[in-house]
Motif scaffolding. Structure first.
Motif, mmCIF file in Angstrom:
data_model
loop_
_atom_site.group_PDB
_atom_site.id
_atom_site.type_symbol
_atom_site.label_atom_id
_atom_site.label_comp_id
_atom_site.label_asym_id
_atom_site.label_seq_id
_atom_site.Cartn_x
_atom_site.Cartn_y
_atom_site.Cartn_z
ATOM 1 N N GLU A 183 0.774 -1.197 -0.028
ATOM 2 C CA GLU A 183 -0.061 0.070 -0.273
ATOM 3 C C GLU A 183 0.726 1.279 -0.216
ATOM 4 N N LEU A 184 1.891 1.303 0.490
ATOM 5 C CA LEU A 184 2.922 2.398 0.707
ATOM 6 C C LEU A 184 3.413 2.774 -0.803
ATOM 7 N N LEU A 185 3.420 1.754 -1.766
ATOM 8 C CA LEU A 185 3.952 1.990 -2.835
ATOM 9 C C LEU A 185 2.873 3.018 -3.928
ATOM 10 N N ASP A 186 1.683 2.739 -3.297
ATOM 11 C CA ASP A 186 0.804 3.556 -4.069
ATOM 12 C C ASP A 186 0.249 4.893 -3.333
ATOM 13 N N ASP A 187 0.920 5.231 -2.337
ATOM 14 C CA ASP A 187 0.451 6.171 -1.313
ATOM 15 C C ASP A 187 0.909 7.453 -1.646
ATOM 16 N N GLU A 188 0.440 8.475 -2.160
ATOM 17 C CA GLU A 188 0.888 9.639 -2.755
ATOM 18 C C GLU A 188 1.507 10.496 -1.469
ATOM 19 N N ALA A 189 0.765 10.474 -0.375
ATOM 20 C CA ALA A 189 1.270 11.102 1.004
ATOM 21 C C ALA A 189 2.596 10.512 1.457
ATOM 22 N N PHE A 190 2.677 9.280 1.377
ATOM 23 C CA PHE A 190 4.015 8.568 1.701
ATOM 24 C C PHE A 190 4.961 9.260 0.665
ATOM 25 N N TYR A 191 4.794 9.424 -0.478
ATOM 26 C CA TYR A 191 6.017 10.026 -1.261
ATOM 27 C C TYR A 191 6.299 11.408 -1.101
ATOM 28 N N THR A 192 5.223 12.036 -0.662
ATOM 29 C CA THR A 192 5.615 13.420 -0.234
ATOM 30 C C THR A 192 6.436 13.467 0.986
ATOM 31 N N SER A 193 6.090 12.743 1.854
ATOM 32 C CA SER A 193 6.899 12.603 3.184
ATOM 33 C C SER A 193 7.980 12.122 3.071
ATOM 34 N N LEU A 194 8.263 11.364 2.015
ATOM 35 C CA LEU A 194 9.619 10.935 1.981
ATOM 36 C C LEU A 194 10.420 11.839 0.968
ATOM 37 N N GLN A 195 9.945 12.367 -0.011
ATOM 38 C CA GLN A 195 10.602 13.678 -0.475
ATOM 39 C C GLN A 195 10.986 14.908 0.447
ATOM 40 N N ASN A 196 9.877 15.194 1.516
ATOM 41 C CA ASN A 196 10.159 15.889 2.199
ATOM 42 C C ASN A 196 11.452 15.607 3.186
ATOM 43 N N ASN A 197 11.678 14.473 3.522
ATOM 44 C CA ASN A 197 12.443 13.789 4.572
ATOM 45 C C ASN A 197 14.087 14.094 3.750
ATOM 46 N N ILE A 198 13.789 13.770 2.409
ATOM 47 C CA ILE A 198 15.337 13.838 1.572
ATOM 48 C C ILE A 198 15.677 15.327 1.792
ATOM 49 N N LEU A 199 14.816 16.240 1.350
ATOM 50 C CA LEU A 199 15.048 17.775 1.496
ATOM 51 C C LEU A 199 15.710 18.097 2.919
ATOM 52 N N TRP A 200 14.975 17.749 3.943
ATOM 53 C CA TRP A 200 15.535 17.771 5.259
ATOM 54 C C TRP A 200 16.906 17.411 5.499
ATOM 55 N N LEU A 201 17.142 15.933 4.842
ATOM 56 C CA LEU A 201 18.298 15.467 5.030
ATOM 57 C C LEU A 201 19.488 16.416 4.400
ATOM 58 N N VAL A 202 19.234 16.783 3.149
ATOM 59 C CA VAL A 202 20.235 17.592 2.384
ATOM 60 C C VAL A 202 20.505 18.775 3.245
ATOM 61 N N LEU A 203 19.575 19.584 3.378
ATOM 62 C CA LEU A 203 19.734 21.119 3.883
ATOM 63 C C LEU A 203 20.151 20.985 5.322
ATOM 64 N N TYR A 204 19.827 19.984 6.182
ATOM 65 C CA TYR A 204 20.044 20.004 7.482
ATOM 66 C C TYR A 204 21.219 19.721 7.781
ATOM 67 N N LEU A 205 22.007 18.800 6.801
ATOM 68 C CA LEU A 205 23.629 18.887 7.048
ATOM 69 C C LEU A 205 24.415 20.397 6.633
ATOM 70 N N LEU A 206 23.830 21.193 6.261
ATOM 71 C CA LEU A 206 24.269 22.693 6.372
ATOM 72 C C LEU A 206 24.881 23.037 7.799
#
Length: 302
Positions: free
Chosen positions: A67-90
């Motif tokens: 179900e996670l594979l078809d969950d748009e909210a999950f992909y939005t959350s994952l994308q935000n986490n990646i953005l958090w990870l990249v910018l937080y390393l600053l």
């Protein structure tokens, strides 16, 4: 009875140095097992069930992960986490820059240290409230500055384009302070003889920092990166305080989405929330394992 006591006493004396460290470690290891290791395996086990947290569990296998594979909210959350990870390393290079500045002997340095240390001692809830007021479109300082420059009102926390960036900026404030503290501790442990010898050989500025100072700050850098990565991936409190996942779920991260699905009135789907937690845990383990392997390789090469 008389023969048992001397035998036990003799065994302790023969193995005291080997057993004593384990006795000191035992309370921490027991607590770590109960509150960390066991819950990890329980979360993995629950992720294979359909469960509301109260009634009977229903085994559904990997259906939650499918179900996670078809969950748009999950992909939005994952994308935000990646953005958090990249910018937080600053926070790591910024903390190093602040630590290098505060490590100097200048007038008022204690006041500067107190000001930079202040964000570390306040809670994330307070940080979230401060930045919520800072971004407020009607009376916030940042909104007033933007309006004075551009003539437009921008509600950062209500705009899907800027909301995640605004929350990350709030999180960077205390995280930079934490990295600064780690680097200040590392700078105090630097071998002054190596620095002096490098200066006598003509090293200065960037060359001195890159070749002499940074290698000795390796342990501090490792801890700063690991803690920053963990902080970026579990960024729940600021999202909850500042936007509650909005607007329209655009600022969700995996930890907040897990909470929404498992424990909020929108979900009570413990199995689905556990599946999200397992994915978040695996992502975190990949990064931490890479950092540990790299650190071990550097120590062996050294």
């Amino acid at each position: 009875m008389s023969s048992t006591v001397p035998a036990t006493s003799g065994y302790w004396k023969r193995n005291q140095q080997r057993l004593a460290p384990w006795l000191f470690l035992a309370p921490g290891m027991i607590m770590f097992t109960i509150y960390v290791i066991i819950p990890i395996f329980e979360s993995i086990w629950i992720s294979f069930y359909d469960w509301d947290g109260l009634g009977a569990k229903t085994w559904i296998g990997v259906a939650n992960y499918v179900e996670l594979l078809d969950d748009e909210a999950f992909y939005t959350s994952l994308q935000n986490n990646i953005l958090w990870l990249v910018l937080y390393l600053l926070a790591v290079p910024a903390g190093l820059a602040v630590a290098l500045f505060l490590n100097q002997t200048v007038t008022g340095i204690r006041l500067y240290k107190s000001l930079f240390f202040f964000p570390f001692v306040i809670s994330q809830v307070v940080v979230g409230l401060i930045f919520t007021w800072f971004y407020a479109p009607d009376f916030g300082l940042l909104s007033a500055l933007i309006k004075a420059v551009s003539g437009q009102d921008i509600a950062i926390l209500a705009d899907e384009r800027y909301v995640t960036l605004g929350i990350i900026a709030a999180g960077l404030w205390p995280q930079i302070a934490y990295c600064m503290i780690l680097y200040l501790t590392g700078l105090n442990n630097i071998n002054p003889e190596q620095v002096e010898a490098a200066r006598m050989d003509g090293a200065k500025g960037w060359s001195l920092l890159w070749n002499i100072v940074l290698p000795q700050l390796g342990p501090a850098t490792f801890i700063a990166i690991v803690v920053t990565v963990i902080g970026a991936l579990r960024s729940f409190d600021l999202v909850s305080i500042m936007t509650d996942g909005g607007p329209y779920g655009s600022s969700r991260v995996l930890s907040f989405y897990m909470y929404e699905q498992a424990l909020s009135e929108y979900g009570y789907r413990m199995g689905y929330g556990a599946a999200i937690a397992v994915v978040l845990f695996m992502i975190m383990m990949v990064f931490i394992t890479l950092f540990i392997v790299r650190m071990l390789m550097q120590e062996r090469n050294a």
